[in-house]
Design a protein around this motif. Structure first.
Motif, PDB file in Angstrom:
ATOM      1  N   GLY A  40       0.783  -1.235   0.000  1.00  0.00           N
ATOM      2  CA  GLY A  40       0.000   0.000   0.000  1.00  0.00           C
ATOM      3  C   GLY A  40       0.808   1.276   0.000  1.00  0.00           C
ATOM      4  N   GLY A  41       2.135   1.168  -0.049  1.00  0.00           N
ATOM      5  CA  GLY A  41       2.966   2.349  -0.078  1.00  0.00           C
ATOM      6  C   GLY A  41       3.177   2.996   1.271  1.00  0.00           C
ATOM      7  N   SER A  42       2.651   2.401   2.349  1.00  0.00           N
ATOM      8  CA  SER A  42       2.777   2.978   3.678  1.00  0.00           C
ATOM      9  C   SER A  42       4.100   2.578   4.317  1.00  0.00           C
ATOM     10  N   GLU A  43       4.414   3.241   5.428  1.00  0.00           N
ATOM     11  CA  GLU A  43       5.664   2.980   6.133  1.00  0.00           C
ATOM     12  C   GLU A  43       5.371   2.588   7.570  1.00  0.00           C
ATOM     13  N   GLY A  44       6.109   1.594   8.062  1.00  0.00           N
ATOM     14  CA  GLY A  44       5.908   1.172   9.432  1.00  0.00           C
ATOM     15  C   GLY A  44       6.852   0.045   9.813  1.00  0.00           C
ATOM     16  N   THR A  45       6.700  -0.444  11.024  1.00  0.00           N
ATOM     17  CA  THR A  45       7.534  -1.531  11.530  1.00  0.00           C
ATOM     18  C   THR A  45       6.893  -2.878  11.216  1.00  0.00           C
ATOM     19  N   ILE A  46       7.616  -3.950  11.575  1.00  0.00           N
ATOM     20  CA  ILE A  46       7.051  -5.281  11.356  1.00  0.00           C
ATOM     21  C   ILE A  46       5.823  -5.511  12.233  1.00  0.00           C
ATOM     22  N   LEU A  47       5.725  -4.800  13.348  1.00  0.00           N
ATOM     23  CA  LEU A  47       4.518  -4.908  14.177  1.00  0.00           C
ATOM     24  C   LEU A  47       3.316  -4.369  13.405  1.00  0.00           C
ATOM     25  N   CYS A  48       3.503  -3.285  12.666  1.00  0.00           N
ATOM     26  CA  CYS A  48       2.431  -2.749  11.842  1.00  0.00           C
ATOM     27  C   CYS A  48       1.990  -3.776  10.806  1.00  0.00           C
ATOM     28  N   MET A  49       2.949  -4.452  10.202  1.00  0.00           N
ATOM     29  CA  MET A  49       2.640  -5.458   9.196  1.00  0.00           C
ATOM     30  C   MET A  49       1.860  -6.626   9.806  1.00  0.00           C
ATOM     31  N   ALA A  50       2.319  -7.090  10.957  1.00  0.00           N
ATOM     32  CA  ALA A  50       1.647  -8.204  11.635  1.00  0.00           C
ATOM     33  C   ALA A  50       0.236  -7.811  12.059  1.00  0.00           C
ATOM     34  N   CYS A  51       0.064  -6.540  12.459  1.00  0.00           N
ATOM     35  CA  CYS A  51      -1.262  -6.065  12.849  1.00  0.00           C
ATOM     36  C   CYS A  51      -2.197  -6.045  11.659  1.00  0.00           C
TER      37      CYS A  51
END
Length: 231
Positions: A40-51
């Motif tokens: 989706g072009g967003s930025e974040g940590t692996i926690l964001c991805m897992a969420c």
């Protein structure tokens, strides 16, 4: 970014908890920022991805290892709980193969001790309600009256449970000119609207000094009664 950071990203993307543990044991940065999360072009940590992928076991493990999720962040878009709410929209998405059954548990986990649920004038509650409304609309597009009826009941139970979790965690529906209440009314989500209004009335009784900040509740309640009578 190190090779172990890249391995951590790939392991999270593939939902491999064992590989995640290995990468972290080898020195991967649990707070490393990645771009283009979930395509989706967003930025974040692996926690964001897992969420976003609603991977409860991975989320729980990452938090136990110190992954940050409470903020403060410069925008609501950076909060892991924002990603989880986005992921909940896949409730009936057969293409992804994801299930939202773990979302209520994830919500409780992310709304743990000392989390400010009313950040950005109650934007989290409003975003959750918007997501629930989108799920309802997805169900309306399905074929078959019986299937739609069963699906709507399932979604309604899911939505009520999720909203209850947020209200129990202290979400205030009266923030930002009661935008959450107005949105729920316009979306015809009347049972949830009742919950929001009840919460405002309880808060009003507990804190008299807030009376002037609360919209006229009787207007909403009469609207509820009128629409419930029609069903």
């Amino acid at each position: 970014m190190t090779n172990m950071d890249k391995m951590l990203f790939d392991a999270t993307k593939k939902h491999s908890l064992r590989s995640i543990k290995y990468a972290l044991d080898q020195g991967a940065n649990i707070e490393q920022k990645f771009t283009n999360l979930n395509g989706g072009g967003s930025e974040g940590t692996i926690l964001c991805m897992a969420c976003y992928d609603l991977e409860y076991d991975i989320i729980e493990y990452l938090i136990s290892k110190g992954a940050q999720y409470k903020g403060p962040y410069p925008s609501i878009l950076f909060y892991p709980i924002y990603y989880a709410i986005s992921g909940s929209r896949n409730f009936f998405n057969e293409k992804t193969g994801r299930s939202s059954s773990d979302f209520p548990r994830i919500l409780k986990l992310l709304l743990g001790k000392d989390f400010d649920i009313n950040i950005y004038d109650g934007s989290l509650l409003l975003y959750l309600l918007t997501s629930m409304n989108m799920i309802f609309k997805d169900v309306d597009l399905q074929d078959g009256d019986l299937q739609v009826e069963r699906s709507l009941k399932k979604v309604q139970e899911f939505a009520i449970n999720c909203v209850s979790i947020m209200l129990n965690a202290g979400a205030d529906p009266s923030l930002n000119d009661s935008e959450a209440i107005v949105m729920t009314l316009r979306a015809d989500m009347y049972e949830i609207l009742e919950m929001l209004i009840d919460t405002v009335e309880i808060n009003k009784n507990q804190s008299k000094e807030r009376d002037s900040d609360v919209l006229p509740i009787q207007n909403y309640r009469s609207e509820i009664v009128n629409n419930v009578d029609k069903t």
